[in-house]
Write an enzyme that holds these catalytic residues in place. Structure first.
Site, short mmCIF file in Angstrom:
data_model
loop_
_atom_site.label_atom_id
_atom_site.label_comp_id
_atom_site.label_asym_id
_atom_site.label_seq_id
_atom_site.Cartn_x
_atom_site.Cartn_y
_atom_site.Cartn_z
N ASP A 16 0.82 -1.22 0.00
CA ASP A 16 0.00 0.00 0.00
C ASP A 16 0.85 1.27 0.00
O ASP A 16 0.63 2.17 -0.81
CB ASP A 16 -0.93 0.02 1.22
CG ASP A 16 -2.05 -1.01 1.10
OD1 ASP A 16 -1.84 -2.04 0.42
OD2 ASP A 16 -3.12 -0.79 1.69
N ARG A 96 0.79 6.23 16.87
CA ARG A 96 0.61 7.23 15.81
C ARG A 96 1.20 8.60 16.14
O ARG A 96 1.86 9.21 15.30
CB ARG A 96 -0.88 7.38 15.45
CG ARG A 96 -1.55 6.09 15.03
CD ARG A 96 -0.78 5.34 14.02
NE ARG A 96 -1.44 4.11 13.62
CZ ARG A 96 -0.84 3.08 13.05
NH1 ARG A 96 0.46 3.13 12.82
NH2 ARG A 96 -1.50 2.01 12.72
N1 ARG Z 1 -8.89 -0.30 15.91
C1 ARG Z 1 -7.60 -0.09 16.48
C2 ARG Z 1 -7.41 1.36 16.83
O1 ARG Z 1 -8.11 2.19 16.30
C3 ARG Z 1 -6.49 -0.61 15.63
C4 ARG Z 1 -6.22 0.12 14.36
C5 ARG Z 1 -5.05 -0.52 13.69
N2 ARG Z 1 -4.75 -0.05 12.42
C6 ARG Z 1 -4.69 -0.87 11.34
N3 ARG Z 1 -4.23 -0.38 10.26
N4 ARG Z 1 -5.08 -2.11 11.40
O2 ARG Z 1 -6.57 1.69 17.63
#
Ligand code: ARG
Length: 403
Positions: A16, A96
């Site tokens: 990606d 993040r």
């Molecule tokens: N749902 C979780 C959160 O919002 C995990 C997100 C993970 N990201 C991914 N690209 N799978 O923290």
């Protein structure tokens, strides 16, 4: 479209982000700097360099952020015992802002006015990246290709790759893969069959923990040392933050600790179902609560528990660098001044249980609580008066109700 000189891209080297890299070069016709962070995702990062080079990237940054991640992001969050919606240890949410911080730092260094990420328009991650960039440098623009381009399906994505001679690994050719995000704190898996919350998750989604049923039949006893709210040693051996979490991930994984199958509420509005594995983090949460149980004053502990859901929600929603998160952090950090000592836990078939705790700063007084005769003066008549006054309004209320 404003002309951009340079863009710094958060780049994993996966399919990606490789497509995003090409798309940015084509769409903006400018230099793209790639940034790849080692957060302990357990992937080789050198292939990312080779792929970026092949795409003509001149400035390739690969940075080991494991210690910073655990020391400055995971541990402060653990001091709060943070859990989103009562269960989620926020493993993706907390990574993040760190990535965003470095994207901004590199952008400032190379004179780029934009950063780009590969998060989609439906998720939480775009909020976490972009709110962090807003808070750290409002002059920097964020590009989110998934919200801008015309690619709307997996098929179109693969077509784009084919057309631009981006190699597509054979396991990425068929149906869409799981969406996986991994770092030293957790692995999260979403998508595919997991999108039906009624469907039981297949065994193969679990990557770093054994099924508790298959975990060793003999329990393992470990001791974790804490100083001022942070874990500093395992079984008497001092460790750096990242080394300590790595060690506990190994122990927890072997004993099937920290699996979670969760339906959560995303900030953007929908519910989503995911599988989380947080072996070391789960052990640390239990241990931290264990050391707090003897070192925190009751009111201090209860205040922490009251603000915790609010603090966790801020992190989940992407407000790590917001003033209210920093204010709550100051409160939490102040509470940890005496949270030092040792906690012993038993790891056994999916559970981590505290079996003993000691601290040089303990508030626990056996003399005070004992059923036996004690040296400390405690007048039992005081308890009588305490109850009588607490019961005053209840007797008044009950009499009015005619009981
Ligand atoms: N749902 C979780 C959160 O919002 C995990 C997100 C993970 N990201 C991914 N690209 N799978 O923290």
């Amino acid at each position: 479209m404003t002309k951009l000189e340079k863009i710094v891209l958060s780049y994993s080297g996966g399919l990606d982000t490789s497509i995003i890299l090409k798309w940015l070069q084509e769409t903006y016709g400018c230099e793209v700097v790639t940034f790849t962070a080692d957060l302990g995702q357990g992937e080789e990062l050198e292939p990312a360099r080779a792929k970026a080079e092949m795409s003509g990237v001149k400035d390739i940054r690969i940075v080991d952020l494991r210690e910073e991640f655990v020391r400055d992001f995971v541990f402060p969050m653990l001091r709060a015992n943070a859990l989103y919606e009562g269960q989620y240890l926020l493993g993706s949410s907390i990574a993040r802002p760190l990535i965003a911080k470095h994207l901004v730092g590199i952008a400032q260094e190379v004179g780029a006015h934009a950063v780009a990420h590969g998060a989609t328009g439906k998720g939480n991650d775009q909020l976490r990246f972009e709110l962090a960039v807003n808070a750290l440098d409002p002059s920097i623009k964020v590009i989110a290709p998934w919200r801008q381009w015309n690619i709307r399906s997996r098929m179109q994505l693969l077509e784009y790759a084919e057309k631009h001679r981006i190699p597509v690994p054979s396991d990425k050719r068929g149906e869409a893969p799981f969406s996986i995000d991994a770092n030293l704190l957790h692995t999260s898996t979403e998508g595919k069959s997991l999108e039906n919350p009624a469907e039981v998750a297949p065994d193969h989604v679990y990557q770093r923990t054994v099924d508790p049923v298959d975990a060793p039949d003999t329990p393992e006893i470990i001791t974790i040392g804490f100083e001022r709210g942070d874990p500093v040693s395992v079984n008497g051996k001092s460790m750096t933050p990242a080394a300590l979490l790595t060690e506990l991930n190994g122990l927890g994984g072997r004993h099937g600790i920290g699996r979670l199958d969760l339906v959560e509420n995303r900030f953007i509005g929908m519910k989503s179902r995911g599988i989380y594995e947080t072996p070391g983090g789960t052990i640390l949460l239990t241990a931290h609560r264990g050391i707090e149980s003897i070192t925190l004053d009751r009111a201090a502990a209860h205040l922490k528990d009251e603000i915790m859901p609010r603090y966790a929600e801020l992190i989940y929603n992407g407000f790590w660098f917001a003033p209210e998160r920093e204010m709550l952090q100051a409160l939490i950090d102040q509470s940890q001044a005496f949270v030092s000592g040792e906690v012993t836990l038993r790891l056994y078939k999916g559970s981590a249980s505290v079996i003993s705790r000691t601290s040089p700063c303990s508030l626990y007084s056996a003399d005070l609580v004992t059923f036996e005769e004690s040296a400390i003066a405690f007048d039992h008549h005081d308890a009588e008066g305490f109850i009588r006054l607490n019961g005053l309004r209840l007797r008044n209320w009950a009499a009015r109700n005619g009981r």
